[in-house]
Write an enzyme that holds these catalytic residues in place. Structure first.
Site, PDB file in Angstrom:
ATOM      1  CG  ASN A  11     151.017  29.038  97.033  1.00 37.95           C
ATOM      2  OD1 ASN A  11     151.575  27.984  96.724  1.00 37.95           O
ATOM      3  ND2 ASN A  11     151.679  30.158  97.228  1.00 37.95           N
TER       4      ASN A  11
ATOM      5  CB  CYS B 230     156.575  27.939  95.668  1.00 36.71           C
ATOM      6  SG  CYS B 230     155.660  28.440  97.120  1.00 36.71           S
TER       7      CYS B 230
ATOM      8  CG  HIS C 282     154.062  28.619  92.289  1.00 33.30           C
ATOM      9  ND1 HIS C 282     153.594  27.498  92.931  1.00 33.30           N
ATOM     10  CD2 HIS C 282     154.126  29.605  93.230  1.00 33.30           C
ATOM     11  CE1 HIS C 282     153.394  27.787  94.204  1.00 33.30           C
ATOM     12  NE2 HIS C 282     153.696  29.053  94.410  1.00 33.30           N
TER      13      HIS C 282
HETATM   14  O1  UT7 Z   1     154.190  30.947  96.572  1.00 30.01           O
HETATM   15  C1  UT7 Z   1     155.241  31.834  96.810  1.00 30.01           C
HETATM   16  C2  UT7 Z   1     154.981  33.095  96.182  1.00 30.01           C
HETATM   17  N1  UT7 Z   1     153.895  33.795  96.807  1.00 30.01           N
HETATM   18  C3  UT7 Z   1     153.244  34.671  96.125  1.00 30.01           C
HETATM   19  O2  UT7 Z   1     153.501  34.795  94.957  1.00 30.01           O
HETATM   20  C4  UT7 Z   1     152.236  35.568  96.805  1.00 30.01           C
HETATM   21  C5  UT7 Z   1     152.313  36.918  96.195  1.00 30.01           C
HETATM   22  N2  UT7 Z   1     151.434  37.917  96.755  1.00 30.01           N
HETATM   23  C6  UT7 Z   1     150.105  37.950  96.577  1.00 30.01           C
HETATM   24  O3  UT7 Z   1     149.547  37.040  95.994  1.00 30.01           O
HETATM   25  C7  UT7 Z   1     149.340  39.171  97.008  1.00 30.01           C
HETATM   26  O4  UT7 Z   1     150.253  40.182  97.366  1.00 30.01           O
HETATM   27  C8  UT7 Z   1     148.371  38.923  98.201  1.00 30.01           C
HETATM   28  C9  UT7 Z   1     147.194  38.092  97.718  1.00 30.01           C
HETATM   29  C10 UT7 Z   1     149.098  38.224  99.319  1.00 30.01           C
HETATM   30  C11 UT7 Z   1     147.817  40.247  98.707  1.00 30.01           C
HETATM   31  O5  UT7 Z   1     147.190  40.973  97.659  1.00 30.01           O
HETATM   32  P1  UT7 Z   1     147.514  42.519  97.454  1.00 30.01           P
HETATM   33  O6  UT7 Z   1     146.661  42.984  96.349  1.00 30.01           O
HETATM   34  O7  UT7 Z   1     148.995  42.636  97.302  1.00 30.01           O
HETATM   35  O8  UT7 Z   1     146.977  43.142  98.783  1.00 30.01           O
HETATM   36  P2  UT7 Z   1     147.756  43.992  99.894  1.00 30.01           P
HETATM   37  O9  UT7 Z   1     148.673  43.122 100.663  1.00 30.01           O
HETATM   38  O10 UT7 Z   1     148.314  45.223  99.261  1.00 30.01           O
HETATM   39  O11 UT7 Z   1     146.563  44.418 100.835  1.00 30.01           O
HETATM   40  C12 UT7 Z   1     145.521  45.278 100.392  1.00 30.01           C
HETATM   41  C13 UT7 Z   1     144.534  45.477 101.508  1.00 30.01           C
HETATM   42  C14 UT7 Z   1     145.185  45.846 102.848  1.00 30.01           C
HETATM   43  O12 UT7 Z   1     144.339  46.777 103.504  1.00 30.01           O
HETATM   44  P3  UT7 Z   1     144.707  48.338 103.487  1.00 30.01           P
HETATM   45  O13 UT7 Z   1     146.061  48.442 104.117  1.00 30.01           O
HETATM   46  O14 UT7 Z   1     144.703  48.726 102.039  1.00 30.01           O
HETATM   47  O15 UT7 Z   1     143.613  48.926 104.297  1.00 30.01           O
HETATM   48  C15 UT7 Z   1     145.142  44.537 103.615  1.00 30.01           C
HETATM   49  O16 UT7 Z   1     145.094  44.727 105.011  1.00 30.01           O
HETATM   50  O17 UT7 Z   1     143.805  44.274 101.746  1.00 30.01           O
HETATM   51  C16 UT7 Z   1     143.848  43.932 103.132  1.00 30.01           C
HETATM   52  N3  UT7 Z   1     143.813  42.484 103.261  1.00 30.01           N
HETATM   53  C17 UT7 Z   1     142.677  41.767 103.333  1.00 30.01           C
HETATM   54  N4  UT7 Z   1     141.389  42.146 103.328  1.00 30.01           N
HETATM   55  C18 UT7 Z   1     140.468  41.165 103.405  1.00 30.01           C
HETATM   56  C19 UT7 Z   1     144.877  41.629 103.282  1.00 30.01           C
HETATM   57  N5  UT7 Z   1     144.429  40.361 103.381  1.00 30.01           N
HETATM   58  C20 UT7 Z   1     143.076  40.431 103.413  1.00 30.01           C
HETATM   59  C21 UT7 Z   1     142.063  39.455 103.494  1.00 30.01           C
HETATM   60  N6  UT7 Z   1     140.776  39.863 103.490  1.00 30.01           N
HETATM   61  N7  UT7 Z   1     142.334  38.126 103.558  1.00 30.01           N
END
Ligand code: UT7
Length: 330
Positions: free
Chosen positions: A287, A117, A257
């Site tokens: 994104n 990105c 970004h």
């Molecule tokens: O462009 C290049 C750079 N990219 C980035 O900067 C992306 C960086 N990362 C992020 O933006 C975030 O980490 C995400 C938006 C991808 C995820 O957010 P998070 O707060 O880090 O969530 P997580 O991955 O820790 O997941 C929390 C929970 C999980 O469930 P459990 O294990 O706590 O039961 C996931 O399974 O949320 C669940 N989950 C969802 N639930 C509903 C993950 N995706 C979804 C979803 N809908 N779409």
């Protein structure tokens, strides 16, 4: 030899956003997710999705045409086509060459730059070197991605995040006070596996198995990427400001970004910036990878906010990991 006192400037900009809008409510019907989760965890409400028949070069050409029109230039007035993308039309030839074909330019160098990105800011830095050393006079820099075609639409952890779009800059040497004041860039390849598209290269050549295991799609350990993104973007912007001899409070607009509103807010807070100075469009486009910064800058100009003298700080982070920042005086 790069002229130390020289600067490059953005002579004109163009963007292209596909017509189709995919909302969080649409996504609720596709995977187990909710508007509430997507909004609170990412800030995204909707994103644009390219039509089935559109390829990356089509979006890039549309943005390039607008930038050329706005500058009153023709494709033959360019010296180089430089395309930052992570979703090329083909592994080779480069998307830059497909764009050259579609723009029907005269013969000129054209190549892709891949830096996750961060690509468009890397591109700005590469173009600066080429212009100030006299290799090129006028560079068309395009940031374009169609991530929707390399997204696993059954994986809720990634498919809610991305969108498609393109932005283009015409870059030249500046003849006044405006232009690129400083930059900072870096990479840490040891963390590459946290955000990658594993299949289709020489590591995992395309096979029945790579298709079955969904290796031709984006794989991301979101949580890890998040932490590195906040740290690297925060540090990088301070380094670039230092090189420009500016204090963080002199920044009029910060364009981070656009991956996640929580990352954007964290950087704004680290820099102690008034929220009005922090540019956000992730709610409308998700994104778009390399396209997020050019689209945000274009929209800022359209809103009439880029008065001469305004200081714009741009910063990005992406696969690689890569990061870069650029300080620009409008
Ligand atoms: O462009 C290049 C750079 N990219 C980035 O900067 C992306 C960086 N990362 C992020 O933006 C975030 O980490 C995400 C938006 C991808 C995820 O957010 P998070 O707060 O880090 O969530 P997580 O991955 O820790 O997941 C929390 C929970 C999980 O469930 P459990 O294990 O706590 O039961 C996931 O399974 O949320 C669940 N989950 C969802 N639930 C509903 C993950 N995706 C979804 C979803 N809908 N779409």
């Amino acid at each position: 030899m790069v002229k130390k006192d020289g600067k490059i400037k953005i002579r004109s900009m163009g963007i292209y956003l596909p017509e189709k809008v995919l909302t969080n409510l649409d996504l609720e019907k596709m995977v187990e997710t909710s508007d509430e989760w997507i909004t609170t965890r990412t800030g995204i409400k909707e994103r644009r999705i390219a039509a089935e028949e559109q390829v990356t070069s089509d979006l890039g050409v549309a943005a390039a045409r607008q930038a050329l029109d706005r500058a009153g230039l023709k494709p033959e007035d360019l010296d180089l086509i430089l395309v930052a993308t992570n979703s090329p039309d083909t592994l080779f030839p480069s998307t830059a060459c497909w764009i050259q074909k579609k723009l029907s330019t005269r013969e000129m160098p054209a190549f892709d730059l891949q830096a996750g990105c961060t690509g468009v800011l890397y591109g700005l830095i590469v173009a600066e070197g080429l212009i100030l050393s006299g290799v090129c006079r006028r560079v068309l820099l395009i940031g374009v991605d169609i991530l929707s075609k390399i997204t696993n639409w059954e994986d809720r952890t990634t498919c809610v995040l991305f969108g498609d779009g393109a932005g283009a800059f015409i870059l030249e040497e500046s003849d006044d006070d405006s232009g690129l004041l400083s930059h900072f860039w870096g990479a840490d390849g040891s963390l590459g596996e946290l955000l990658m598209l594993p299949g289709g290269g020489t590591l995992h050549p395309a096979s029945e198995q790579t298709v079955k295991e969904k290796m031709h799609y984006i794989h991301m350990k979101g949580n890890d990427v998040f932490k590195h993104a906040v740290k690297r973007m925060g540090e990088s912007i301070l380094e670039a400001l230092k090189s420009a001899g500016l204090d963080k409070h002199q920044v009029d607009f910060l364009i981070p970004h656009q991956a996640n509103l929580r990352i954007i807010d964290a950087i704004g807070e680290r820099l102690d910036l008034d929220p009005e100075k922090v540019v956000v469009n992730v709610d409308r486009y998700g994104n778009m990878s390399v396209a997020t910064i050019p689209v945000a800058l274009y929209e800022l100009q359209e809103e009439g906010k880029l008065q001469p003298g305004k200081i714009v700080a741009m910063v990005a982070f992406g696969a690689g990991f890569t990061w870069a920042s650029a300080i620009y005086r409008w």
